[in-house]
Design an enzyme around this catalytic site. Structure first.
Site, short mmCIF file in Angstrom:
data_model
loop_
_atom_site.label_atom_id
_atom_site.label_comp_id
_atom_site.label_asym_id
_atom_site.label_seq_id
_atom_site.Cartn_x
_atom_site.Cartn_y
_atom_site.Cartn_z
N HIS A 236 0.82 -1.02 0.03
CA HIS A 236 0.01 0.09 -0.01
C HIS A 236 0.93 1.28 -0.01
O HIS A 236 1.89 1.30 0.73
CB HIS A 236 -1.04 0.00 1.16
CG HIS A 236 -1.95 1.08 1.18
ND1 HIS A 236 -1.86 2.39 1.34
CD2 HIS A 236 -3.26 0.76 1.06
CE1 HIS A 236 -3.09 2.92 1.38
NE2 HIS A 236 -3.85 2.05 0.96
N ARG A 256 -6.94 10.19 0.14
CA ARG A 256 -6.73 10.85 -1.32
C ARG A 256 -8.21 10.78 -1.85
O ARG A 256 -8.38 12.02 -2.64
CB ARG A 256 -5.90 9.69 -2.14
CG ARG A 256 -4.63 10.15 -1.80
CD ARG A 256 -3.57 9.03 -2.23
NE ARG A 256 -3.55 8.04 -1.49
CZ ARG A 256 -3.25 6.49 -1.91
NH1 ARG A 256 -3.18 6.54 -3.26
NH2 ARG A 256 -3.51 5.48 -1.17
#
Ligand SMILES: Cc1cc2nc3c(=O)[nH]c(=O)nc-3n(C[C@H](O)[C@H](O)[C@H](O)COP(=O)(O)OP(=O)(O)OC[C@H]3O[C@@H](n4cnc5c(N)ncnc54)[C@H](O)[C@@H]3O)c2cc1C
Ligand code: SF4
Ligand code: SF4
Ligand code: FES
Lengths: 606, 246
Positions: A236, A256
């Site tokens: 990740h 995000r």
């Protein structure tokens, strides 16, 4: 059975994460007797950590979404190594499974007209993730837990399975111990479902919980089942990097999705510098447009921060390597900047990302509504695992099923965020359904007494070795394994490093023959770790060997010596199996055929 | 870097005692890190329960210098300097070994609470409509990670051991989440009064003070539930009203 308690069930489920609980519910609904065995307490499995959401084409937020788009996104994300039938079932059934959770009491965030709200996530064309702030996993596991306790399911908490039992080529049950007393238990079963989750803890930097040692994958392997896609590990892009003790802890992609941006130490949004061809058409090259996308503008294209995880992770690595990183060896992830755009930004951030706010405040002393976070890649998920039949989730061993993160196929070479929680529900249910069906059509196999004796002797050996001389500390071996995997089988891979890794892993395998533990059998972590090491090392070896075999770069697997995709490798899965002599056999097998109508959908949406 | 002294509860055949361990503390470490380090260096068989090390699973509850806390969310830098750190298991539950307690009673209590019972779906496709404003409160309750620290600190359970009579703060939160769920149609008011003993709570708010999820257990869950019970069973006007409206 002499000295050991034996429990008998039609279906035994190993694991009480999302996949295990969903499987148990389904099997119980079919009217067979069911036990769930879990190493941790109920409701505390790794699924509890999931943050961002569960992917399902409900089309509540964008009516253009449907199963075909979700299917295509999943295939593209996996770079077409996925089992297309699984991707189809997953895309079609996940909306049903999510709505069902609501009927069982889950309370998802809402749209203005009162339906389940969905958010943007990397690789998903439309807002697709049903969520509850950034604690979706907790909501899911609690809903399943609270539903399960009112079904006919027996739950064995803090029981660990150390071996599957087999006789005449079929599964007869599972063997393990209870943590409290350390006594051995036999679970005699017609069908066994492995739902043991991932393996992040074989790496030093990981977002995973204690539970994630790859146990079930190894159990299946040692029982003779085939594994596929083990080279595909997802790193990740955004784990915490500071302070050291929380290194690896996840920062949800939701940051995000809500408008957070990545910058290097020059303040540049470096994600704009490298947009892969496969995604050029749907990625924005304009900062303003990217922002509008995160705020729900349907005509805007997504910002490059929301490209797939493998790509974002490698871009971050590049920035760090080339000297543009943050003080503690990461890059900056900034959500505080949105105060330029909206008036009540701090409140908005706290409401949308409560656990992120909390996590940074408590553990790093950083207020994310005011300052940027420092982030870097962390081991997160394994796409590979036990090979299963797409419809039934049966492994290559009759009577043995697998579902959830420990099973392979759906995600191909890279998983999209949110596609795991939906995977657990869709294939957990299917595993439960088909295991129940299988158990109805068969009788209990006979337990092989010699097998039991052999495993018990092996399990107790660490107590016999004492602590003198050459004895090994189980925790030390575990740390050494984590260091080697991080160093040699990480994000960027090389032939000679992988060879070295395999040698190192074999050496560790010899060391575990000398591992010893003190104390007695009751709740003894040293002893537990001593037994767990075998499974961790098996999984590590499978990853390293598969990574060495795949001489190309695709999805989660990046080979510096073969940086391009290869057509030949695009047609095969790498399959790992234990050969009759007990060695790890690595084979290339043709990937499953894609049905014509599904291929057509992919082509139409390219 | 400094070595810090820890007093950790270890069980033995005659009950248990505190044992001293010294370990080195580095920047950012939490108490659980220190316990793990001690386990790896000095005491492989030291029992501690943990899973996520991120404050999300509620496994690592213990009493640190006498305060009920999650070991994984308690930073070493917040410990008083130069003083030993004392770690012992939660007091309200039987000890299994060292820092690990038997919390199974909580699972039994939960099972006795009537389950979620939704009204029929609002839309033909089997879905419901709920406004965000109507679920904020329920979502607060559903943040609970079942660490049972509130059960540990509540005097009704801790001092008076009334686990059989009083369900305790965690289960009041759970009941409140069900009762205030916009779709739920079940009635748990009588159970609250009788089986779950809500009357035992005298609103000391100790539970609220230890909740790592900052759930306003007393104000938002217990008091509104107490009001429901009072309305139903003790308000004469309401009683009368109910009689006539039957
Ligand atoms: C921080 C984080 C955030 C994430 N966020 C998301 C997200 O937003 N969306 C998404 O889709 N995915 C997300 N994921 C991925 C997802 O959470 C996992 O892939 C998923 O929860 C795995 O579920 P599972 O049911 O397969 O296994 P788990 O939840 O890992 O459960 C495994 C179970 O098996 C038991 N077990 C294991 N070995 C044994 C044994 N030998 N004997 C007995 N029991 C055993 C364990 O005790 C446990 O009960 C996230 C992952 C992480 C790390
Ligand atoms: S407020 Fe009630 S439930 Fe909470 S600690 Fe005090 S008496 Fe116990
Ligand atoms: S209400 Fe708070 S203190 Fe009580 S169990 Fe839940 S999270 Fe823990
Ligand atoms: S280990 Fe999960 S809350 Fe501490």
């Amino acid at each position: 059975m002499a000295g050991q308690e034996t429990h008998s069930y039609d279906v035994v489920v190993i694991g009480s994460g999302g996949a295990g609980l969903r499987a148990a519910i389904e099997a119980a609904a079919a009217g067979v007797s069911v036990a769930v065995i879990c190493r941790s307490l109920l409701g505390k499995a790794h699924t509890v950590m999931a943050e961002g959401g569960v992917a399902a084409a409900l089309s509540n937020v964008d009516e253009r979404d449907n199963w075909k788009v979700h299917f295509t996104d999943t295939m593209r994300g996996g770079q077409y190594l996925n089992n297309a039938r699984m991707a189809e079932l997953h895309a079609k059934e996940s909306p049903l499974r999510v709505r069902e959770l609501e009927a069982w009491g889950a309370v998802f965030d809402r749209t203005d007209d009162g339906r389940i709200l969905q958010r943007n996530f990397g690789g998903h064309k439309y807002p697709r993730l049903a969520h509850v702030g950034d604690r979706t996993g907790l909501e899911m596991i609690r809903t399943l837990q609270d539903y399960t306790i009112h079904q006919k399911v027996d739950i064995f908490q803090e029981y660990t399975i150390i071996s599957l039992l087999k006789n005449d080529g079929r599964i007869t049950g599972a063997f393990g111990y209870d943590r409290e007393k350390g006594l051995f238990k036999i679970f005699h079963a017609k069908a066994v479902i492995i739902a043991t989750g991932g393996m992040g803890r074989i790496y030093k930097i990981s977002s995973n919980s204690w539970d994630c040692t790859g146990g079930g994958i190894s159990l299946a392997y040692h029982a003779g089942a085939s594994l596929i896609d083990m080279e595909f590990v997802q790193f990740h892009p955004t784990g915490m990097v500071w302070p050291p003790s929380v290194r690896g802890l996840l920062i949800t992609e939701g940051v995000r999705g809500e408008g957070g941006v990545l910058r290097n130490n020059k303040g540049r949004r470096f994600m704009f510098d490298d947009i892969p061809d496969l995604y050029k058409g749907q990625t924005s090259t304009d900062e303003e447009e990217g922002w509008r996308y995160t705020q729900g503008d349907k005509n805007a294209k997504r910002p490059p921060e929301l490209l797939t995880r493998d790509h974002v992770a490698r871009c971050i690595m590049r920035e760090i390597k080339e000297g543009r990183g943050s003080p503690h060896g990461g890059v900056f992830l900034d959500i505080a900047w949105i105060k330029e755009k909206i008036s009540n930004a701090p409140e908005h951030i706290k409401r949308k990302l409560p656990s992120m706010y909390h996590q940074f405040k408590e553990l790093a002393g950083v207020d994310i509504t005011k300052e940027p976070m420092e982030v870097g890649p962390t081991t997160h998920y394994i796409m590979g695992g036990v090979q299963v039949d797409a419809d039934s989730q049966m492994t290559t061993i009759p009577g043995l099923f697998a579902a959830g993160e420990c099973a392979a196929g759906l995600h191909g070479s890279n998983r999209l965020g949110g596609n795991s929680l939906s995977d657990l529900l869709v294939f957990g249910k299917r595993a439960g359904e088909y295991a129940a069906k299988y158990s109805r059509e068969t009788t209990h196999g006979k337990i092989n007494e010699d097998e039991i004796k052999e495993i018990s002797t092996w399990a107790l050996a660490p107590f016999q070795r004492g602590s003198a001389g050459v004895a090994e500390n189980p925790f030390q071996i575990q740390t050494d394994l984590q260091e080697e995997m991080q160093k040699l089988v990480g994000i960027v891979r090389l032939e000679n490093e992988l060879e070295e890794a395999i040698k190192k892993i074999n050496a560790l395998n010899e060391r575990i023959e000398r591992v010893s533990c003190g104390g007695n059998r009751g709740y003894n972590p040293g002893w537990h770790t001593a037994m767990e090491l075998k499974h961790m090392i098996t999984v590590a070896e499978a990853i390293a060997r598969a990574a060495k075999e795949r001489k190309e770069s695709r999805g989660g697997h990046f080979r510096e010596d073969f940086p391009q995709k290869s057509d030949a490798f695009g047609k095969i899965n790498i399959c790992i199996k234990k050969d009759p002599a007990g060695n790890m056999e690595v084979k290339q097998i043709p990937k499953p055929k894609i049905r014509e109508d599904l291929q057509q959908i992919i082509d139409e949406m390219k | 870097m400094p070595k810090v002294l820890f007093n950790i509860w270890r069980t033995n055949s005659s009950g248990g005692e505190f044992q001293e361990y010294k370990t080195e503390i580095t920047e950012g470490m939490v108490v659980l890190d220190a316990v793990h380090q001690i386990q790896a260096e000095h005491a492989n068989d030291l029992a501690v329960r943990w899973n996520c090390k991120a404050g999300k699973c509620g496994s690592c509850s213990a009493e640190i210098n006498g305060h009920p806390k999650l070991m994984c969310m308690t930073r070493m830098s917040d410990m008083p300097e130069g003083k030993p750190v004392t770690i012992q298991p939660m007091k309200a539950f039987p000890v299994i070994k060292d820092l690990v307690t038997d919390v199974s009673v909580n699972y039994k209590i939960k099972k006795r609470i009537k389950k979620f019972k939704p009204r029929p779906p609002d839309a033909p496709d089997g879905t419901w409509r709920m406004a965000q404003g109507d679920i904020d409160r329920v979502q607060e309750f559903r943040k609970c990670i079942e660490c049972f620290l509130c059960q540990d600190v509540c005097h009704v359970l801790r001092e008076h051991h009334l686990h059989e009579k009083f369900a305790g703060p965690r289960h009041m939160v759970y009941t409140a989440a069900l009762e205030m769920h916009p779709l739920d149609t079940e009635d748990r008011t009588r159970d609250l009064k009788d089986g779950h003993g809500i009357g035992f709570c005298n609103i000391t708010k100790c539970c609220t003070n230890v909740c790592p999820e900052n759930i306003h257990i007393t104000d938002n869950a217990i008091i509104p539930l107490k009001e429901r019970v009072a309305d139903r069973f003790y308000d004469p006007l309401m009683k009368l009203f109910r009689k006539f409206s039957k």
